[in-house]
Design an enzyme around this catalytic site. Structure first.
Site, PDB file in Angstrom:
ATOM      1  N   ALA A   1       0.708  -1.232   0.132  1.00 37.28           N
ATOM      2  CA  ALA A   1      -0.069   0.022   0.116  1.00 37.28           C
ATOM      3  C   ALA A   1       0.992   1.270  -0.030  1.00 37.28           C
ATOM      4  O   ALA A   1       2.144   1.199   0.364  1.00 37.28           O
ATOM      5  CB  ALA A   1      -0.956   0.094   1.267  1.00 37.28           C
ATOM      6  N   ASP A   2       0.459   2.423  -0.475  1.00 35.96           N
ATOM      7  CA  ASP A   2       1.030   3.502  -0.279  1.00 35.96           C
ATOM      8  C   ASP A   2       0.136   4.447   0.674  1.00 35.96           C
ATOM      9  O   ASP A   2      -0.784   3.915   0.953  1.00 35.96           O
ATOM     10  CB  ASP A   2       1.247   4.307  -1.574  1.00 35.96           C
ATOM     11  CG  ASP A   2       0.110   4.641  -2.425  1.00 35.96           C
ATOM     12  OD1 ASP A   2      -1.036   4.716  -1.832  1.00 35.96           O
ATOM     13  OD2 ASP A   2       0.052   4.990  -3.574  1.00 35.96           O
ATOM     14  N   SER A   3       0.525   5.795   0.925  1.00 35.94           N
ATOM     15  CA  SER A   3      -0.020   6.345   1.734  1.00 35.94           C
ATOM     16  C   SER A   3      -1.604   6.607   1.396  1.00 35.94           C
ATOM     17  O   SER A   3      -2.371   6.863   2.377  1.00 35.94           O
ATOM     18  CB  SER A   3       0.754   7.899   1.961  1.00 35.94           C
ATOM     19  OG  SER A   3       1.012   8.427   0.749  1.00 35.94           O
TER      20      SER A   3
ATOM     21  N   ARG B   1      -7.788   4.868  -9.030  1.00 34.90           N
ATOM     22  CA  ARG B   1      -6.532   5.880  -9.007  1.00 34.90           C
ATOM     23  C   ARG B   1      -6.812   6.833 -10.336  1.00 34.90           C
ATOM     24  O   ARG B   1      -6.256   7.809 -10.613  1.00 34.90           O
ATOM     25  CB  ARG B   1      -5.362   5.545  -8.664  1.00 34.90           C
ATOM     26  CG  ARG B   1      -5.057   4.921  -7.460  1.00 34.90           C
ATOM     27  CD  ARG B   1      -3.779   4.125  -7.513  1.00 34.90           C
ATOM     28  NE  ARG B   1      -3.501   3.561  -6.333  1.00 34.90           N
ATOM     29  CZ  ARG B   1      -2.423   3.836  -5.620  1.00 34.90           C
ATOM     30  NH1 ARG B   1      -1.827   4.888  -6.042  1.00 34.90           N
ATOM     31  NH2 ARG B   1      -2.163   3.436  -4.359  1.00 34.90           N
TER      32      ARG B   1
ATOM     33  N   ASP C   1      -3.369   4.822  -0.397  1.00 32.17           N
ATOM     34  CA  ASP C   1      -4.300   3.410   0.146  1.00 32.17           C
ATOM     35  C   ASP C   1      -4.580   3.495   1.589  1.00 32.17           C
ATOM     36  O   ASP C   1      -5.651   2.816   1.690  1.00 32.17           O
ATOM     37  CB  ASP C   1      -3.580   2.519  -0.335  1.00 32.17           C
ATOM     38  CG  ASP C   1      -3.072   2.023  -1.785  1.00 32.17           C
ATOM     39  OD1 ASP C   1      -4.054   2.272  -2.554  1.00 32.17           O
ATOM     40  OD2 ASP C   1      -1.998   1.717  -2.080  1.00 32.17           O
TER      41      ASP C   1
END
Lengths: 78, 419
Positions: free
Chosen positions: A35-37, B75, A39
């Site tokens: 995950a990134d920030s 996204r 997410d």
């Protein structure tokens, strides 16, 4: 496994698109599950929605692993 | 002077996924316009559009899963998905997969959009009203921003050169290609991935353009006949969506690696109408100067041009103004060239139009086929040059010119030539 744990893990699997067996209690969203920030922000929103709890920003910052999430929710709903 | 050639092509259009599928149908005179069935239209004045085909039985079905996994598509608003799809096709087609750091730094991206993530903005606004700010997704901003097509392409391929995005309404795609060619000529990059992407086909998009009285509203019951440039029955443009992306490359760079070369970008011309926010200047002065400047840049006489891919949106005013500018610039030669509007088949792809149409112009150079202007049964008075009505025309095409004009009076013309 508690009902909360199952539901948390299901959300993590769906949102991060990872295999269910990787979502262990100690798995870190960022270090282990890719995950990134952004997410992690979305995950917290999903937990709020699923469990009808409010997770304030300062608490959300401390939810780094699957276990952190389960414990926070169990405490909040307890 | 460094020369710029085209070494990769990619597109997603209302005729389907990919350059070959789109071109094959375009040359056969197939229309990609249909009754919109993706969102509620019963209260909208325009109910037809160039919707990207995703149904299983379409021969050139667009499959978003092939572009990015569902979780990653959260996204991206749809215009990013289309832009990424077209970029992937173009890059794969070009065979340019730089591994060395230096090569990656010499490869850039400039893919724009006219409007960007309008469906997403509309949706987020509803969530904000209904549930408040805490329900706004962290992906809302990065999935709506226009330059994020360029961002995603650079991230996926590691292209670390110039990363840019054009926003000039319906001239976006043409400006992106022209600006990218200048970036290469100037020496800032050796390879540029350039084009436009658009997915404004949503309730708010239709309502907005309809309010500006820009859309066709008389052909809701016969969708494929709605886009009819230069025809007496035309009543506005039909909105489409999709993306077109080209790989542009410095000529020696392309030759050295044995790349296949589709065409050369010979000239690029720009102008501003300085007239009105939506209407074109009545004397066609803006379009005239864009075309003149592009031919001047190419150092070509008007007589060199064989095919013009017109802006030709099917609006009552614009089509004849553009034709007037062509006649004024080309003089007698206007009666020797062929000019068509491929918007008759796919509608107006707004910010993607210029890129998709540049690719069609390149296909005309490569195949000797000028794609038709569909539905041109009864030309308006004075529309007396070869507008390639109804059926494609075979002729030798060595030089093609592609026009794009946008709201705000922003104009771009590209001159493309066979190598």
């Amino acid at each position: 496994m508690s009902n909360v744990a199952e539901r948390v893990k299901k959300i993590v699997v769906e949102h991060l698109g990872v295999e269910a067996d990787k979502v262990t209690d100690t798995a870190s969203f960022i270090d282990d599950l890719g995950a990134d920030s952004l997410d992690t922000v979305e995950l917290v929103m999903a937990f709020e929605e699923e469990f009808s709890v409010e997770i304030p920003d300062d608490a959300a910052e401390k939810i780094l692993t699957v276990k952190d999430a389960i414990e926070f929710i169990e405490k909040a709903n307890g | 002077m460094r020369r710029v050639v085209v070494t990769g092509l990619g597109m997603v259009t209302p005729l389907g996924n990919g350059v070959e599928g789109t071109w094959e149908q375009l040359a056969r005179g197939v229309s990609g316009i249909r009754a919109i069935d993706r969102f509620q239209v019963d209260d909208l004045p325009a109910r037809i559009g160039g919707q990207i085909p995703t149904e299983a039985d379409h021969p050139y079905r667009f499959d978003p899963d092939a572009v990015a996994a569902a979780k990653d598509r959260r996204r991206m608003d749809e215009f990013i998905v289309y832009g990424l799809a077209a970029a992937i096709e173009a890059i794969e087609d070009s065979g340019w997969k730089p591994e060395a750091e230096e090569d990656r730094e010499r490869t850039g991206v400039i893919i724009g959009s006219g409007i960007g993530g309008l469906p997403n903005i509309a949706e987020a606004s509803k969530i904000m009203e209904a549930s408040g700010p805490r329900k706004i997704s962290p992906f809302f901003i990065p999935s709506s921003l226009i330059n994020l097509v360029s961002g995603h392409v650079s991230i996926r391929y590691g292209f670390q050169g110039p990363n840019h995005a054009v926003v000039t309404a319906c001239s976006t795609g043409a400006h992106a290609i022209g600006d990218a060619s200048r970036i290469i000529k100037y020496g800032d990059a050796d390879v540029m991935v350039a084009g436009g992407a658009e997915a404004a086909l949503c309730r708010l998009g239709i309502a907005g353009f309809a309010a500006a009285r820009a859309l066709s509203t008389s052909y809701n019951d016969a969708p494929t006949t709605g886009s009819r440039p230069w025809d007496k029955g035309r009543d506005g443009f039909v909105m489409g969506e999709g993306a077109g992306v080209l790989v542009l490359e410095e000529y020696e760079h392309a030759k050295k690696r044995g790349a296949k070369i589709y065409a050369e970008v010979l000239g690029y011309g720009m102008s501003g109408d300085a007239y009105h926010i939506t209407a074109p200047a009545e004397d066609g002065n803006g379009g005239f100067r864009a075309m003149r400047n592009a031919l001047r840049d190419a150092k070509l006489d008007v007589s060199a041009v064989d095919y013009v891919n017109a802006h030709g949106t099917s609006t009552p005013l614009g089509d004849e103004i553009e034709l007037g500018a062509v006649k004024r610039l080309f003089g007698d030669h206007a009666y020797k060239l062929s000019m068509s509007s491929t918007k008759s088949a796919i509608g107006h792809l707004l910010g993607a139009a210029g890129a998709v149409e540049a690719i069609f112009s390149i296909k005309a150079l490569n195949t000797g086929i000028c794609p038709p202007t569909l539905n041109l049964n009864d030309p308006s008075e004075g529309c007396d040059i070869d507008l390639v009505p109804l059926k494609a025309k075979e002729r030798s095409v060595k030089i093609a010119l592609s026009n794009s004009f946008g709201f705000g009076g922003t104009n771009a013309s590209l001159v493309l030539g066979a190598v």
